[in-house]
Design a protein around this motif. Structure first.
Motif, PDB file in Angstrom:
ATOM      1  N   LYS A 303       0.832  -1.206   0.000  1.00  0.00           N
ATOM      2  CA  LYS A 303       0.000   0.000   0.000  1.00  0.00           C
ATOM      3  C   LYS A 303       0.865   1.254   0.000  1.00  0.00           C
ATOM      4  N   GLU A 304       1.949   1.240   0.792  1.00  0.00           N
ATOM      5  CA  GLU A 304       2.840   2.393   0.836  1.00  0.00           C
ATOM      6  C   GLU A 304       3.530   2.612  -0.511  1.00  0.00           C
ATOM      7  N   LEU A 305       3.911   1.515  -1.168  1.00  0.00           N
ATOM      8  CA  LEU A 305       4.558   1.632  -2.475  1.00  0.00           C
ATOM      9  C   LEU A 305       3.577   2.109  -3.540  1.00  0.00           C
ATOM     10  N   GLU A 306       2.323   1.696  -3.434  1.00  0.00           N
ATOM     11  CA  GLU A 306       1.314   2.086  -4.419  1.00  0.00           C
ATOM     12  C   GLU A 306       0.903   3.539  -4.283  1.00  0.00           C
ATOM     13  N   SER A 307       1.201   4.156  -3.142  1.00  0.00           N
ATOM     14  CA  SER A 307       0.804   5.555  -2.943  1.00  0.00           C
ATOM     15  C   SER A 307       1.474   6.484  -3.943  1.00  0.00           C
ATOM     16  N   GLY A 308       2.664   6.083  -4.428  1.00  0.00           N
ATOM     17  CA  GLY A 308       3.364   6.879  -5.431  1.00  0.00           C
ATOM     18  C   GLY A 308       4.004   8.147  -4.906  1.00  0.00           C
ATOM     19  N   ALA A 309       3.926   8.374  -3.613  1.00  0.00           N
ATOM     20  CA  ALA A 309       4.459   9.618  -3.045  1.00  0.00           C
ATOM     21  C   ALA A 309       5.810   9.417  -2.363  1.00  0.00           C
ATOM     22  N   LEU A 310       6.419   8.255  -2.488  1.00  0.00           N
ATOM     23  CA  LEU A 310       7.658   7.965  -1.775  1.00  0.00           C
ATOM     24  C   LEU A 310       8.871   8.358  -2.611  1.00  0.00           C
ATOM     25  N   PRO A 311       9.866   8.976  -2.004  1.00  0.00           N
ATOM     26  CA  PRO A 311      11.129   9.219  -2.734  1.00  0.00           C
ATOM     27  C   PRO A 311      11.854   7.900  -2.969  1.00  0.00           C
ATOM     28  N   SER A 312      12.816   7.928  -3.876  1.00  0.00           N
ATOM     29  CA  SER A 312      13.511   6.687  -4.261  1.00  0.00           C
ATOM     30  C   SER A 312      14.201   6.033  -3.072  1.00  0.00           C
ATOM     31  N   ARG A 313      14.716   6.835  -2.131  1.00  0.00           N
ATOM     32  CA  ARG A 313      15.390   6.259  -0.958  1.00  0.00           C
ATOM     33  C   ARG A 313      14.398   5.474  -0.101  1.00  0.00           C
ATOM     34  N   SER A 314      13.171   5.992   0.051  1.00  0.00           N
ATOM     35  CA  SER A 314      12.158   5.293   0.840  1.00  0.00           C
ATOM     36  C   SER A 314      11.699   4.020   0.141  1.00  0.00           C
ATOM     37  N   VAL A 315      11.642   4.051  -1.191  1.00  0.00           N
ATOM     38  CA  VAL A 315      11.283   2.848  -1.946  1.00  0.00           C
ATOM     39  C   VAL A 315      12.323   1.764  -1.713  1.00  0.00           C
ATOM     40  N   ARG A 316      13.590   2.124  -1.743  1.00  0.00           N
ATOM     41  CA  ARG A 316      14.654   1.139  -1.516  1.00  0.00           C
ATOM     42  C   ARG A 316      14.577   0.561  -0.101  1.00  0.00           C
ATOM     43  N   ALA A 317      14.219   1.403   0.864  1.00  0.00           N
ATOM     44  CA  ALA A 317      14.098   0.918   2.245  1.00  0.00           C
ATOM     45  C   ALA A 317      12.986  -0.116   2.357  1.00  0.00           C
ATOM     46  N   ARG A 318      11.882   0.117   1.678  1.00  0.00           N
ATOM     47  CA  ARG A 318      10.769  -0.845   1.725  1.00  0.00           C
ATOM     48  C   ARG A 318      11.098  -2.113   0.962  1.00  0.00           C
ATOM     49  N   VAL A 319      11.875  -2.005  -0.097  1.00  0.00           N
ATOM     50  CA  VAL A 319      12.310  -3.209  -0.815  1.00  0.00           C
ATOM     51  C   VAL A 319      13.206  -4.057   0.077  1.00  0.00           C
ATOM     52  N   ARG A 320      14.044  -3.415   0.892  1.00  0.00           N
ATOM     53  CA  ARG A 320      14.875  -4.180   1.831  1.00  0.00           C
ATOM     54  C   ARG A 320      14.013  -4.926   2.849  1.00  0.00           C
ATOM     55  N   LYS A 321      12.919  -4.306   3.283  1.00  0.00           N
ATOM     56  CA  LYS A 321      12.003  -5.002   4.195  1.00  0.00           C
ATOM     57  C   LYS A 321      11.351  -6.197   3.490  1.00  0.00           C
ATOM     58  N   LEU A 322      11.011  -6.007   2.224  1.00  0.00           N
ATOM     59  CA  LEU A 322      10.458  -7.135   1.470  1.00  0.00           C
ATOM     60  C   LEU A 322      11.484  -8.259   1.350  1.00  0.00           C
ATOM     61  N   ASP A 323      12.756  -7.891   1.183  1.00  0.00           N
ATOM     62  CA  ASP A 323      13.813  -8.903   1.099  1.00  0.00           C
ATOM     63  C   ASP A 323      13.871  -9.747   2.365  1.00  0.00           C
ATOM     64  N   SER A 324      13.676  -9.107   3.515  1.00  0.00           N
ATOM     65  CA  SER A 324      13.723  -9.857   4.778  1.00  0.00           C
ATOM     66  C   SER A 324      12.543 -10.825   4.883  1.00  0.00           C
ATOM     67  N   ARG A 325      11.381 -10.423   4.401  1.00  0.00           N
ATOM     68  CA  ARG A 325      10.225 -11.338   4.403  1.00  0.00           C
ATOM     69  C   ARG A 325      10.445 -12.474   3.413  1.00  0.00           C
ATOM     70  N   LEU A 326      11.112 -12.184   2.311  1.00  0.00           N
ATOM     71  CA  LEU A 326      11.368 -13.209   1.297  1.00  0.00           C
ATOM     72  C   LEU A 326      12.240 -14.323   1.847  1.00  0.00           C
ATOM     73  N   ARG A 327      13.192 -13.993   2.696  1.00  0.00           N
ATOM     74  CA  ARG A 327      14.058 -15.021   3.277  1.00  0.00           C
ATOM     75  C   ARG A 327      13.275 -16.001   4.141  1.00  0.00           C
TER      76      ARG A 327
END
Length: 588
Positions: A303-327
């Protein structure tokens, strides 16, 4: 209701039932005559195979729109008598309590998707599962329950006894509704499996539609009643999601006996309890099943990623959180249902973030979870501007062609329409899929639509030559949309198609001709292209070629505006080619 049900099923119509916009009143009038004249004879559902797990395949069916309309007509009457009799523990496929929608008499078009979804009566299955989990979590958090019982039914939809179902429904509905029960059961019997001597077995409901889920709920009413009474006496709480039942209780013995009671009730209904999925859990095991927070966390990150209002640094931070769930998904317990759901949600979230972290592993994940093919390939779609990914996708499709299910192949062929470059072997692959009689109808349909999208003129003309000798109505209906590829004979072909003896084929021919002549119908279809949407454009581009022939000045201005806005989108060379061709038609 029927159209929305089919669109949310496993095999939605790639033409989005656009041809039913033409002469819809005549279609409903003919349906009414068939119901009045005597026993209603439904057509046979369209069959295709689906993956159930990595190792298993299940049969699937798509009910024709006419027949599903009749089913919903009967289902609404039956549900008005039975829905209030279902116990609160039944969470999925519940009919909403609401007044019938008001429909304008003057309209002859299908309602837009957003309106149909707002007016639907059956709660979507994907909304019911979080409710199912949340109720169980609330019960466990009360601190009274210490044990969790879990059970399932083996081959539930396939094994429902239609004679038992008829008696059960007739005993619980009002007398005027019994004729609707008979109508429903006779339709299901017509579709039931047959033995080697062609004798119908009078078992089974078609899978893949919400209507079957509603009827299946009523089939288990005796089980719900018995379990509700037992739970009341022994301080248990129970919830059922279709055939998946879970209950909580203070003692191991009370929960164990409740699971046995479920088995006994299923025997009376001629159903079988799944012993491998029936167990009593407690402590850490129960909490691990009930309180898996990963799905909620992934959903929030998306939902946060779909908002479209995040700067690129915040997008990368959320992708890192997704990486932790992927493990955690790919850990030693990667075979359970929660991990499978989390994996599908992760593919969706990574796709929204446009992250290529899963590109290296998507083939392995697809082969391990083939039932998630649509989600996984939907992620791959974001990277088909890369020639290497286009070649990889075609290579995997070639290797899977003779061992994958029909549904999986259709997902591959649907996704390749988003490629920006065309690997050399694609042309022959699509030609073979479109012409091969032994290929499933849904796969052939997708292949034909892809031939038109890639503008493969020799392949399209070859299909147009066999248009009137092809035996499959769905395939012929698809070939009719390729008529724009042969402009010299286009009108003659469409007029022949419009007079075809098959209502399904002639309806498509008449619809295409009406787009050329009826400015109201043309404008209604152009509204769907107003906001640039690539997924819709690659499925509906063929409509624009017919609308471009419409002489109405308002239609031409609206089409020119759509062409201009679409031309600005980075959708690749094939979209540009269609835009150039359409622009040439509008200027001429």
């Amino acid at each position: 209701m029927a159209v929305t049900d089919l669109e949310e099923g496993h095999a939605p119509d790639p033409f989005r039932f656009a041809d039913y916009d033409w002469n819809q009143r005549a279609f409903l009038a003919s349906l009414e005559r068939r119901l009045r004249l005597g026993p209603y004879r439904p057509g046979m559902p369209l069959e295709l195979t689906f993956p159930k797990t990595e190792f298993a395949v299940r049969p699937g069916r798509r009910i024709e729109l006419e027949d599903l309309t009749v089913i919903y007509f009967a289902l609404l009457g039956v549900a008005s008598d039975l829905e209030d009799k279902l116990k609160p523990g039944v969470t999925a496929y519940r009919m909403r309590r609401r007044h019938p929608p008001g429909v304008m008499v003057g309209t002859s078009y299908l309602l837009p998707k957003y309106l149909r979804r707002r007016l639907r009566f059956v709660d979507p299955w994907y909304n019911a599962w979080p409710t199912f989990r949340r109720r169980l979590q609330q019960e466990w958090n009360r601190g009274v329950a210490r044990y969790l019982g879990v059970t399932d039914i083996t081959s539930f939809y396939e094994d429902i006894d239609l004679d038992i179902l008829r008696e059960l429904l007739r005993d619980h509905v009002r007398r005027p509704t019994r004729s609707l029960v008979n109508l429903l059961i006779e339709m299901y019997k017509h579709w039931s499996a047959r033995d080697v001597h062609s004798i119908p077995q009078n078992r089974g409901l078609p899978q893949g539609t919400n209507s079957s889920g509603v009827i299946a709920n009523y089939c288990l009413m005796p089980l719900d009643d018995s379990l509700h009474e037992y739970a009341r006496r022994h301080s248990l709480r129970w919830y059922r999601y279709s055939d998946d039942s879970r209950l909580t209780g203070p003692t191991h013995e009370a929960v164990r006996l409740a699971l046995r009671l479920i088995g006994q009730e299923l025997i009376r209904l001629n159903l079988i309890q799944n012993s491998s999925k029936t167990k009593v859990l407690s402590g850490r095991q129960a909490r691990a099943l009930l309180f898996d927070r990963r799905m909620d966390e992934i959903s929030q990150l998306r939902k946060e990623l779909e908002s479209g209002a995040l700067p690129s640094r915040s997008v990368r931070a959320r992708v890192r959180k997704l990486d932790s769930r992927l493990r955690t998904v790919r850990g030693p317990e990667s075979g359970d249902r929660n991990n499978s759901t989390c994996l599908a949600m992760l593919y969706g979230a990574y796709g929204v973030a446009k992250s290529d972290h899963l590109l290296r592993d998507w083939v392995t994940d697809y082969r391990r979870e083939p039932q998630r093919a649509a989600t996984i390939l939907g992620y791959v779609r974001n990277f088909l501007h890369r020639p290497g990914q286009c070649r990889k996708l075609i290579r995997i499709l070639q290797s899977e062609r003779h061992r994958a299910t029909d549904w999986e192949l259709a997902q591959f062929v649907r996704i390749i329409r988003h490629m920006h470059t065309l690997p050399a072997e694609t042309r022959g692959l699509l030609r073979g899929m479109a012409h091969l009689k032994s290929e499933n109808w849904y796969v052939r349909q997708q292949a034909i639509l892809s031939i038109g999208w890639f503008h493969l003129a020799p392949e399209a003309n070859g299909l147009l030559k066999v248009l009137f000798t092809e035996w499959d109505e769905e395939v012929r209906r698809s070939i009719a949309t390729l008529s724009f590829m042969s402009p010299n004979t286009e009108v003659v072909v469409l007029e022949q198609v419009a007079r075809d003896l098959s209502p399904k084929v002639s309806r498509m021919g008449n619809f295409l001709l009406r787009l050329r002549e009826d400015h109201d119908l043309a404008r209604f279809n152009l509204k769907k292209f107003r906001e640039p949407n690539k997924v819709f454009f690659v499925d509906g581009y063929w409509r624009l070629y017919q609308i471009a022939r419409n002489p109405d000045n308002g239609v031409q201005r609206q089409l020119a505006d759509i062409i201009t806005r679409t031309d600005s989108q980075p959708w690749g060379q094939f979209a540009k080619r269609h835009i150039r061709a359409l622009r040439g038609l509008t200027t001429s």
